[in-house]
Design an enzyme around this catalytic site. Structure first.
Site, PDB file in Angstrom:
ATOM      1  N   CYS A 118      37.443 -12.814 -45.058  1.00 35.95           N
ATOM      2  CA  CYS A 118      36.096 -12.578 -44.535  1.00 35.95           C
ATOM      3  C   CYS A 118      35.737 -11.108 -44.604  1.00 35.95           C
ATOM      4  O   CYS A 118      34.577 -10.748 -44.799  1.00 35.95           O
ATOM      5  CB  CYS A 118      36.005 -13.065 -43.085  1.00 35.95           C
ATOM      6  N   CYS A 166      36.478   0.693 -54.964  1.00 34.93           N
ATOM      7  CA  CYS A 166      36.010  -0.542 -54.318  1.00 34.93           C
ATOM      8  C   CYS A 166      36.157  -0.370 -52.815  1.00 34.93           C
ATOM      9  O   CYS A 166      36.355   0.752 -52.330  1.00 34.93           O
ATOM     10  CB  CYS A 166      36.778  -1.761 -54.830  1.00 34.93           C
TER      11      CYS A 166
END
Length: 489
Positions: free
Chosen positions: A274, A445
């Site tokens: 998540c 990232c």
């Protein structure tokens, strides 16, 4: 040979022992409470048996004597197995034919274990407590974080830092103080799973990773417990009832287990949490509520009722229709967990020889690049500080997060080229390769995982680059080491 321990090591050891002692004392207190409840129930059952006999005799006397004033007799408490308070609290579901008195008594006697006190476990536990499940156990070793609060509704801002189990139980006791709650303040492990599961009738898997899913399913098969499992990510969720009916390995009439449905785990690099993929709060809430619903159906069902055929429920918040149901096969004849030739055994589980991390190929955080192909967040800062705008010799900052995250926050003059779909882009868009030709490329990232994979992909696809490196630790490291005001999401 003498081993030197630092003060911090000793302090950590002392703190860990204190926590273990506290957890043991809490468990002992829960056991004493359970014993008291059991003895009370035993006495109630004995009294109820005598009361039922006297009551029946008095009714027969009333039927034979029209003048008998039976209706004036004060009713004894729990004549029907429930107190007046129980009738008042659970009355709205008691009058439903799917529940009724017998169903409520089954709920009162049931012992349910919820593994995971997060987005799935919070709503599931709340509705099971509200429905009157007699004993609820919660397993979780994590503490409450601020990022949990948008979806893990049993927790609150003032309980950040508290064990999730304790935070959830605070909420549940406020909802229904009449139940028996058992905390397990540690992550489930292969060596502890069977001992814990043996004390419950049914298990809910409210975790979020394949390693725990396989472990929980294996333990349910070995301990003979039905399993209600769910998952949620982004805007989609899945629900499945496993090992129902629970039968010993090799019994063909038993329900399939998690390994029957997913014999092989997904590739490690495809597993998204998540924190990386995101989650819409109501989506995980829907799945947790559905887990509670299936659990109530299992508990209140008549013992003679046949188990429904196995199926996988798929939920997609932005699709029409939102729900789809996929029929599943029964147990696999070659299943490693529930077939006649199963290799997952009690001894392999309790001995610790079952390595679920190795089985699932988990490599998070990944570390696949040599040091020469990586730079730190501090080195990235030095590079940016020494580069002039629009300098053709300046390194290209390639941000491989998805477009939504790139829109939230990004480095100046960086280029967004999402890792998802990168291989197709490199294959089909020749301009991308041309723009990178002869340049130094720095790939970043969120956490430093996708950037490493992207470096490998770019190196194979564009050998004409001057160099290509990833930023170690991604934007999390950038926030910790360089810019504390960088958004933490």
């Amino acid at each position: 040979m003498t081993t030197a321990f630092s003060t911090s090591d000793v302090d950590a050891r002392v703190a860990a022992l204190r926590e273990q002692i506290q957890a043991t004392e809490d468990q002992l207190a829960q056991l004493r409470e359970q014993l008291a409840h059991a003895e009370e129930a035993q006495h109630r059952a004995q009294d109820a048996g005598k009361l039922e006999t006297d009551w029946q005799q008095e009714i027969m006397g009333a039927l034979n004597n029209p003048d008998h004033q039976y209706y004036q007799r004060e009713q004894a408490p729990q004549r029907f197995g429930l107190s007046n308070a129980d009738f008042k609290r659970y009355g709205r579901q008691l009058i439903m034919p799917q529940v009724g008195l017998h169903g409520q008594l089954r709920l009162k006697a049931a012992r349910v274990l919820i593994v995971g006190a997060g987005g799935l476990g919070c709503p599931a536990a709340a509705y099971l407590a509200g429905a009157g499940v007699g004993t609820l156990g919660l397993v979780d070793g994590d503490t409450v974080e601020e990022s949990n609060l948008h979806r893990q509704i049993a927790h609150s801002t003032d309980r950040i830092g508290m064990f999730k189990v304790d935070s959830a139980l605070t909420n549940l006791r406020g909802l229904n103080p009449n139940l028996n709650y058992i905390p397990h303040r540690a992550h489930l492990t292969p060596t502890t799973a069977l001992d814990i599961f043996s004390n419950y009738d049914l298990v809910l898997d409210c975790t979020d990773h394949p390693t725990s899913r396989y472990l929980i399913s294996d333990a349910c098969v070995l301990s003979g417990k039905p399993l209600v499992s769910a998952s949620a990510l982004r805007t989609e969720g899945q629900l499945i009832v496993l090992n129902n009916p629970p039968r010993a390995p090799g019994a063909s009439e038993g329900g399939p287990c998690y390994r029957c449905v997913f014999p092989r785990p997904p590739p490690a690099e495809s597993v998204v949490s998540c924190g990386e993929g995101g989650i819409l709060g109501p989506v995980v809430g829907v799945m947790g509520l559905l887990q509670a619903l299936e659990t109530l159906k299992l508990i209140t069902a008549s013992p003679d009722a046949a188990a429904p055929p196995p199926s996988l429920l798929l939920f997609s918040a932005y699709s029409t229709p939102q729900f789809r149901n996929v029929k599943l096969r029964s147990r696999r004849a070659d299943c490693a967990s529930c077939s006649a030739n199963h290799t997952v055994t009690e001894s392999s589980l309790t001995s610790g020889s079952m390595d679920y991390i190795a089985f699932c190929g988990v490599t998070s955080p990944i570390d696949i690049l040599p040091r020469s192909s990586r730079i730190s967040a501090g080195e990235l800062l030095s590079t940016l500080s020494s580069s002039l705008p629009h300098d053709d010799e300046a390194p290209v900052i390639l941000d491989v997060r998805d477009a939504t995250q790139f829109e939230l926050c990004s480095l100046p003059n960086s280029i967004n080229l999402p890792y998802q779909g990168l291989s197709n882009r490199l294959r089909d868009d020749k301009q991308v390769l041309e723009d990178l030709r002869g340049r130094d490329v720095l790939v970043v990232c969120k956490l430093g995982n996708d950037s490493q994979l992207a470096v490998q992909m770019l190196s194979a696809a564009t050998p004409e680059m001057k160099s290509v490196k990833d930023v170690q630790g991604g934007f999390r490291a950038w926030r910790n080491e360089v810019d504390p005001e960088w958004p933490d999401y």
